[in-house]
Design a protein around this motif. Sequence first.
Motif, PDB file in Angstrom:
ATOM      1  N   GLN A   1      58.073  18.048  12.977  1.00 49.95           N
ATOM      2  CA  GLN A   1      57.099  17.151  12.451  1.00 49.95           C
ATOM      3  C   GLN A   1      57.056  17.337  10.558  1.00 49.95           C
ATOM      4  O   GLN A   1      56.823  16.411  10.190  1.00 49.95           O
ATOM      5  CB  GLN A   1      55.990  16.638  13.043  1.00 49.95           C
ATOM      6  N   TYR A   2      56.392  19.142  10.771  1.00 48.25           N
ATOM      7  CA  TYR A   2      55.496  19.213   9.477  1.00 48.25           C
ATOM      8  C   TYR A   2      57.228  18.992   9.079  1.00 48.25           C
ATOM      9  O   TYR A   2      56.927  18.649   7.325  1.00 48.25           O
ATOM     10  CB  TYR A   2      55.399  20.064   9.596  1.00 48.25           C
ATOM     11  N   ILE A   3      57.997  19.076   8.850  1.00 44.51           N
ATOM     12  CA  ILE A   3      59.836  18.724   8.121  1.00 44.51           C
ATOM     13  C   ILE A   3      60.058  17.889   8.053  1.00 44.51           C
ATOM     14  O   ILE A   3      60.277  17.125   6.949  1.00 44.51           O
ATOM     15  CB  ILE A   3      60.970  19.793   8.727  1.00 44.51           C
ATOM     16  N   GLU A   4      59.932  16.974   8.613  1.00 43.39           N
ATOM     17  CA  GLU A   4      60.167  15.249   8.528  1.00 43.39           C
ATOM     18  C   GLU A   4      59.256  15.086   7.294  1.00 43.39           C
ATOM     19  O   GLU A   4      59.255  14.186   7.073  1.00 43.39           O
ATOM     20  CB  GLU A   4      60.120  14.740   9.586  1.00 43.39           C
ATOM     21  N   ASN A   5      58.024  15.229   7.402  1.00 47.62           N
ATOM     22  CA  ASN A   5      56.232  14.689   6.896  1.00 47.62           C
ATOM     23  C   ASN A   5      56.637  14.781   5.443  1.00 47.62           C
ATOM     24  O   ASN A   5      57.134  14.365   3.662  1.00 47.62           O
ATOM     25  CB  ASN A   5      55.449  15.172   7.468  1.00 47.62           C
ATOM     26  N   ASN A   6      57.351  16.854   5.255  1.00 47.51           N
ATOM     27  CA  ASN A   6      57.497  16.774   3.612  1.00 47.51           C
ATOM     28  C   ASN A   6      58.775  16.840   2.829  1.00 47.51           C
ATOM     29  O   ASN A   6      58.731  16.126   1.726  1.00 47.51           O
ATOM     30  CB  ASN A   6      57.953  18.380   3.839  1.00 47.51           C
ATOM     31  N   VAL A   7      59.629  16.217   4.144  1.00 45.15           N
ATOM     32  CA  VAL A   7      61.121  15.467   3.559  1.00 45.15           C
ATOM     33  C   VAL A   7      60.527  14.170   3.106  1.00 45.15           C
ATOM     34  O   VAL A   7      61.451  13.814   1.532  1.00 45.15           O
ATOM     35  CB  VAL A   7      62.401  15.707   4.434  1.00 45.15           C
ATOM     36  N   ARG A   8      60.156  13.356   4.030  1.00 47.59           N
ATOM     37  CA  ARG A   8      59.724  11.798   3.354  1.00 47.59           C
ATOM     38  C   ARG A   8      59.121  12.365   2.888  1.00 47.59           C
ATOM     39  O   ARG A   8      58.892  10.597   1.390  1.00 47.59           O
ATOM     40  CB  ARG A   8      59.134  11.374   4.738  1.00 47.59           C
ATOM     41  N   GLU A   9      57.851  12.767   2.246  1.00 51.48           N
ATOM     42  CA  GLU A   9      57.280  12.727   0.689  1.00 51.48           C
ATOM     43  C   GLU A   9      57.765  13.041  -0.900  1.00 51.48           C
ATOM     44  O   GLU A   9      57.906  11.988  -1.363  1.00 51.48           O
ATOM     45  CB  GLU A   9      56.239  13.387   0.510  1.00 51.48           C
ATOM     46  N   ALA A  10      58.570  13.784   0.053  1.00 56.13           N
ATOM     47  CA  ALA A  10      59.477  14.514  -1.117  1.00 56.13           C
ATOM     48  C   ALA A  10      60.547  13.610  -1.467  1.00 56.13           C
ATOM     49  O   ALA A  10      61.146  13.196  -2.920  1.00 56.13           O
ATOM     50  CB  ALA A  10      60.614  15.825  -1.083  1.00 56.13           C
ATOM     51  N   LEU A  11      61.095  12.230  -0.809  1.00 54.11           N
ATOM     52  CA  LEU A  11      62.510  11.868  -0.822  1.00 54.11           C
ATOM     53  C   LEU A  11      62.310   9.770  -2.011  1.00 54.11           C
ATOM     54  O   LEU A  11      62.155   9.380  -2.392  1.00 54.11           O
ATOM     55  CB  LEU A  11      62.656  11.571   0.528  1.00 54.11           C
ATOM     56  N   TYR A  12      60.132   9.925  -1.660  1.00 55.07           N
ATOM     57  CA  TYR A  12      59.719   9.303  -2.705  1.00 55.07           C
ATOM     58  C   TYR A  12      59.574   9.490  -3.738  1.00 55.07           C
ATOM     59  O   TYR A  12      59.847   8.543  -4.501  1.00 55.07           O
ATOM     60  CB  TYR A  12      58.353   8.918  -2.624  1.00 55.07           C
ATOM     61  N   LEU A  13      60.268  10.622  -4.117  1.00 57.58           N
ATOM     62  CA  LEU A  13      60.355  11.356  -6.203  1.00 57.58           C
ATOM     63  C   LEU A  13      61.537  11.463  -6.163  1.00 57.58           C
ATOM     64  O   LEU A  13      61.526  12.055  -7.695  1.00 57.58           O
ATOM     65  CB  LEU A  13      59.279  12.903  -6.109  1.00 57.58           C
TER      66      LEU A  13
END
Length: 208
Positions: free
Chosen positions: A91-103
């Motif tokens: 879940q931590y990995i998915e949350n981080n990557v999801r936020e990164a993909l907005y950028l």
Amino acid sequence: MKKLFDIQRKFRFTVYVLLSVSIGLTGLSGYVFTLSVKLSDQSRQKIYVLDNGKSLLVALREDITENRDAEARDHVKRFHELFFTLEPDKQYIENNVREALYLADRTAMEQYQSFKENNVYNQVIASDISMTVMTDSIKLDFSSYPYRFQYFGKQKIVRTSNITIRGLQTTGQLRNISRTDHNPHGFLIEGWRITDNTDLETIKRKSF
């Protein structure tokens, strides 16, 4: 005759009074308009920030163009921190990557898919690996648009048996977009790719 003269004098006096009042009101209206424009301009130079939903703080807003270089650097830094900071938690990995993909654009998604296909994330979870990134420098070129950048940093990979330090270099360009809650700087990373990610040092951890 005298009565007629008095009427004319009173009429002229009334005209003078009305003219003076008109000029005064016109001047007052002009002053109020000028003051309103000035206050409106000043209000646009401020933003209002909620402090935990309780109090309202006023913060002066700097000219965007004066702070664009710092915003660009922070955007690039934030993206890399989110994309490369991993813990053994799906879940931590998915949350981080999801936020990164907005950028960033689809090139970041393609790299994410490549990591998934190579079982990078599964290995992190299965082997209790922690990964963090440390930024060394960010080079920006604002002489042409989109703005090109180079990122230089190090990856720290902590395993049960050792700690590995990897060099991390990436390149890409920045495009201006509208600011959103997910992308407060108003930049989008395009054409992003990893140019170097080789091991620099491996440190054995002491066993207890």
